[in-house]
Design an enzyme around this catalytic site. Structure first.
Site, mmCIF file in Angstrom:
data_model
loop_
_atom_site.group_PDB
_atom_site.id
_atom_site.type_symbol
_atom_site.label_atom_id
_atom_site.label_comp_id
_atom_site.label_asym_id
_atom_site.label_seq_id
_atom_site.Cartn_x
_atom_site.Cartn_y
_atom_site.Cartn_z
ATOM 1 N N HIS A 146 1.122 -1.180 0.464
ATOM 2 C CA HIS A 146 0.211 0.136 -0.245
ATOM 3 C C HIS A 146 1.075 1.289 -0.214
ATOM 4 O O HIS A 146 0.353 2.268 -0.748
ATOM 5 C CB HIS A 146 -1.083 -0.195 1.159
ATOM 6 N N ASP A 187 -7.438 -1.940 -1.930
ATOM 7 C CA ASP A 187 -8.901 -2.870 -0.824
ATOM 8 C C ASP A 187 -9.926 -2.286 -1.182
ATOM 9 O O ASP A 187 -10.743 -1.304 -1.130
ATOM 10 C CB ASP A 187 -8.142 -2.681 0.937
ATOM 11 N N GLU A 208 -6.667 -11.959 0.629
ATOM 12 C CA GLU A 208 -7.342 -11.209 1.268
ATOM 13 C C GLU A 208 -8.471 -10.926 -0.027
ATOM 14 O O GLU A 208 -7.628 -10.572 -0.739
ATOM 15 C CB GLU A 208 -6.863 -10.117 2.040
#
Length: 252
Positions: free
Chosen positions: A169, A176, A234
Site C-alpha cells: 500500500h 482494497d 484477502e
C-alpha cells in the site's frame, strides 16, 4: 498715380491672398488625412502580428474553451476520484471502523499512482457492464501509518512488518476494494473488511452464499484482466502488476 490703377492693384493682391489661403488649407487637410491613414495602417499591422493563440476566446455559450491538459506520468500520485468520478471511497483507516478501533489516517481521499488509476478505471467500466461498481476501502498508506498498524497488530499474516519490509500500500499501487450495486449499496461478499478468518481468503469453497462466491470471483477475474494481482489471503486486496518504489515522502 492713376486712381483706377491703384484700385486694380489692391483688388489683385486681395484675391491673390485669398487663393493662397485656400491652397494652404487644402494642403494641411491632405497631410492630416495621410497621418490618420498611417496610424490606422500601423495599428492594423500590430493586430496582424499578434497570434490568436495568445488569447482565450469564449465559446458561443459564454464558457471558456477547454485547454488540453497533459496527463501525469504513470508514477505520479493522483487523487483517484479526480479521474474516476463515479467510484466510491470509504477509507476504513480514516475512521474507527477497522480492526484496530482507532483512526489511523488524517485524510479521507484515496491516492494511487496514475498508472494504477488507469487500470482501476478499466475495471470500473468493465464492472458497470454487470451492474456493479467499485468501492475503495484502502489505497495509498503512509509509512508512518504502517508502523502504527504494526504496533497494534504485530502479525505478519495480516500486517506487513515495516521493520523488515513495507506494505505494498505504501507503493501507491495497491487497493482494497469491494463491489457496490448501481444504487451504491455494498454487494454481498464472503466477509467484511479486515476479517482475519479463513473465509477471507480466496478459497471460496467454504463460503456458503453462492451470491458471495460469484461476486468475489467476478471482482477477482475483472481485476486480474485489468492488470492487478490478487493477494491470496484477502479477497479485497489487489496490487498493480506494475511495481513502484515505496514512497516515504508523499503526503496526502
Amino acid at each position: 498715380m492713376d486712381k483706377k490703377f491703384v484700385i486694380k492693384w489692391v483688388t489683385f493682391c486681395v484675391c491673390g491672398a485669398l487663393v493662397f489661403s485656400v491652397i494652404a488649407a487644402v494642403m494641411i487637410a491632405n497631410r492630416s488625412g495621410d497621418r490618420k491613414n498611417q496610424i490606422v495602417s500601423d495599428t492594423s499591422s500590430v493586430d496582424e502580428a499578434v497570434s490568436p493563440v495568445d488569447f482565450i476566446t469564449p465559446s458561443d455559450d459564454d464558457t471558456i474553451s477547454e485547454i488540453p491538459v497533459i496527463p501525469p506520468n504513470d508514477d505520479e500520485f493522483v487523487c483517484v476520484t479526480d479521474y474516476i468520478s463515479d467510484i466510491q471511497v470509504e477509507l476504513k483507516y480514516a475512521t474507527a471502523d477497522n480492526f484496530t478501533g482507532e483512526i489511523i489516517y488524517d485524510f479521507d481521499k484515496a491516492y494511487l499512482r496514475y498508472g494504477t488509476v488507469k487500470k482501476l478505471l478499466r475495471a470500473q467500466e468493465r464492472l458497470k457492464e454487470s451492474g456493479f461498481g467499485l468501492k475503495i476501502w484502502d489505497a495509498f498508506r503512509p509509512v508512518s501509518a504502517q508502523f502504527k498498524l504494526w504496533e497494534i497488530c504485530p502479525d505478519p499474516k495480516y500486517v506487513s512488518n515495516p521493520n523488515k519490509k513495507y506494505s505494498s500500500h505504501s507503493r501507491g499501487n495497491t487497493v482494497d476494494v469491494t463491489l457496490v450495486d448501481s444504487h451504491g449499496n455494498e454487494a454481498v461478499m464472503p466477509t467484511g473488511f479486515d476479517d482475519f478468518t479463513a473465509l477471507a481468503d480466496r478459497d471460496y469453497s467454504d463460503v456458503k452464499s453462492k451470491a458471495a462466491r460469484d461476486n468475489a470471483l467476478l471482482l477477482e477475474n475483472i481485476m486480474q484482466e485489468c492488470g492487478f494481482k490478487p493477494y491470496s489471503g484477502e479477497w479485497w486486496h489487489f496490487s498493480d502488476a506494475e511495481e513502484y518504489d515505496v514512497s516515504k515522502d508523499f503526503a496526502p
